[in-house]
Design a protein around this motif. Structure first.
Motif, PDB file in Angstrom:
ATOM      1  N   ALA A  99       0.838  -1.206   0.000  1.00 32.90           N
ATOM      2  CA  ALA A  99       0.000   0.000   0.000  1.00 32.90           C
ATOM      3  C   ALA A  99       0.870   1.251   0.000  1.00 32.90           C
ATOM      4  N   PHE A 100       1.925   1.237   0.802  1.00 33.20           N
ATOM      5  CA  PHE A 100       2.882   2.346   0.839  1.00 33.20           C
ATOM      6  C   PHE A 100       3.460   2.589  -0.558  1.00 33.20           C
ATOM      7  N   CYS A 101       3.858   1.517  -1.236  1.00 36.53           N
ATOM      8  CA  CYS A 101       4.427   1.636  -2.586  1.00 36.53           C
ATOM      9  C   CYS A 101       3.421   2.203  -3.573  1.00 36.53           C
ATOM     10  N   VAL A 102       2.199   1.704  -3.528  1.00 37.21           N
ATOM     11  CA  VAL A 102       1.166   2.165  -4.468  1.00 37.21           C
ATOM     12  C   VAL A 102       0.867   3.649  -4.259  1.00 37.21           C
ATOM     13  N   ILE A 103       0.730   4.071  -3.008  1.00 37.81           N
ATOM     14  CA  ILE A 103       0.444   5.487  -2.721  1.00 37.81           C
ATOM     15  C   ILE A 103       1.588   6.372  -3.209  1.00 37.81           C
ATOM     16  N   LEU A 104       2.816   5.991  -2.882  1.00 39.55           N
ATOM     17  CA  LEU A 104       3.947   6.803  -3.331  1.00 39.55           C
ATOM     18  C   LEU A 104       4.111   6.774  -4.846  1.00 39.55           C
ATOM     19  N   LEU A 105       3.856   5.634  -5.464  1.00 41.97           N
ATOM     20  CA  LEU A 105       3.906   5.557  -6.933  1.00 41.97           C
ATOM     21  C   LEU A 105       2.895   6.512  -7.557  1.00 41.97           C
ATOM     22  N   TRP A 106       1.717   6.593  -6.971  1.00 41.31           N
ATOM     23  CA  TRP A 106       0.648   7.459  -7.459  1.00 41.31           C
ATOM     24  C   TRP A 106       1.115   8.915  -7.526  1.00 41.31           C
ATOM     25  N   TYR A 107       1.880   9.338  -6.537  1.00 41.13           N
ATOM     26  CA  TYR A 107       2.338  10.720  -6.481  1.00 41.13           C
ATOM     27  C   TYR A 107       3.691  10.938  -7.165  1.00 41.13           C
ATOM     28  N   ALA A 108       4.567   9.968  -7.118  1.00 42.99           N
ATOM     29  CA  ALA A 108       5.925  10.147  -7.654  1.00 42.99           C
ATOM     30  C   ALA A 108       5.984  10.051  -9.173  1.00 42.99           C
ATOM     31  N   PRO A 138       9.989   6.423  -8.885  1.00 41.19           N
ATOM     32  CA  PRO A 138       8.934   5.460  -9.235  1.00 41.19           C
ATOM     33  C   PRO A 138       9.478   4.104  -9.681  1.00 41.19           C
ATOM     34  N   LEU A 139      10.637   4.093 -10.321  1.00 42.16           N
ATOM     35  CA  LEU A 139      11.231   2.811 -10.713  1.00 42.16           C
ATOM     36  C   LEU A 139      11.523   1.957  -9.477  1.00 42.16           C
ATOM     37  N   ALA A 140      12.151   2.556  -8.482  1.00 46.61           N
ATOM     38  CA  ALA A 140      12.472   1.828  -7.256  1.00 46.61           C
ATOM     39  C   ALA A 140      11.206   1.410  -6.515  1.00 46.61           C
ATOM     40  N   LEU A 141      10.205   2.259  -6.504  1.00 48.07           N
ATOM     41  CA  LEU A 141       8.941   1.903  -5.851  1.00 48.07           C
ATOM     42  C   LEU A 141       8.261   0.740  -6.562  1.00 48.07           C
ATOM     43  N   PHE A 142       8.304   0.743  -7.888  1.00 44.80           N
ATOM     44  CA  PHE A 142       7.714  -0.357  -8.650  1.00 44.80           C
ATOM     45  C   PHE A 142       8.457  -1.665  -8.372  1.00 44.80           C
TER      46      PHE A 142
END
Length: 175
Positions: A99-108, A138-142
């Motif tokens: 969930a943390f990754c998805v939220i940050l991906l959404w904004y980053a 976003p690459l690292a978050l993905f």
């Protein structure tokens, strides 16, 4: 499991590539120190290059560090739990990370895309383009999201795994 091995292998490659960035950072810092203290003429690019490379280096190593169980954790508490409870705690932890990754991906992702679109620069004396450092977020978050899914599946099927042993370049084993 092929999916888990493929994702972990991909993240291991990203980890090794990010570690290789040290081979650019260290000489840049050395050049800057030598120029500053021996020739009283600091470079305009070396410190900024090191700073721009440090971010992607740390970000891209994170997903594989998750696999190695190298992030900060409450190991003393977790290991005192019975195996079934430890497994449940891990299985509950991974959706939180996802969930943390998805939220940050959404904004980053839009921020990185805009930076690329505008060919954003650092506005320093050297003034390099910095979109590629923002794209590392976003690459690292993905990659972290993929590794989280892989670790969840591995834990669901196999149970908690012991921490992987890592051999450093000097040949020392850790964990």
């Amino acid at each position: 499991m092929p999916f888990v091995r493929a994702i972990t292998g991909l993240n291991r490659l990203a980890f090794l590539a990010s570690a290789a960035l040290l081979y650019a950072i260290a000489p840049a810092m050395l050049i800057d120190v030598v120029c500053r203290y021996l020739f009283d003429s600091p470079t305009v690019w070396a410190s900024e290059l090191a700073l721009l490379l440090f971010g992607p280096m740390f970000l891209l190593s994170g997903p594989y560090v998750l696999h190695l169980k190298g992030h900060v954790a409450m190991d003393v508490v977790r290991r005192a739990l019975p195996a079934r409870v430890e497994r449940l705690v891990e299985l509950l932890n991974f959706p939180v990370i996802a969930a943390f990754c998805v939220i940050l991906l959404w904004y980053a992702t839009p921020l990185a895309f805009e930076s690329w679109q505008y060919r954003e620069t650092s506005f320093s004396a050297w003034n390099p383009q910095i979109w590629w450092t923002k794209a590392a977020v976003p690459l690292a978050l993905f990659l972290l999201l993929l590794q989280t899914v892989a670790e969840f599946l591995r834990t669901l099927i196999e149970g908690p795994a012991p921490a992987e042993r890592v051999v450093t370049p000097s040949g020392e084993a850790s964990r």
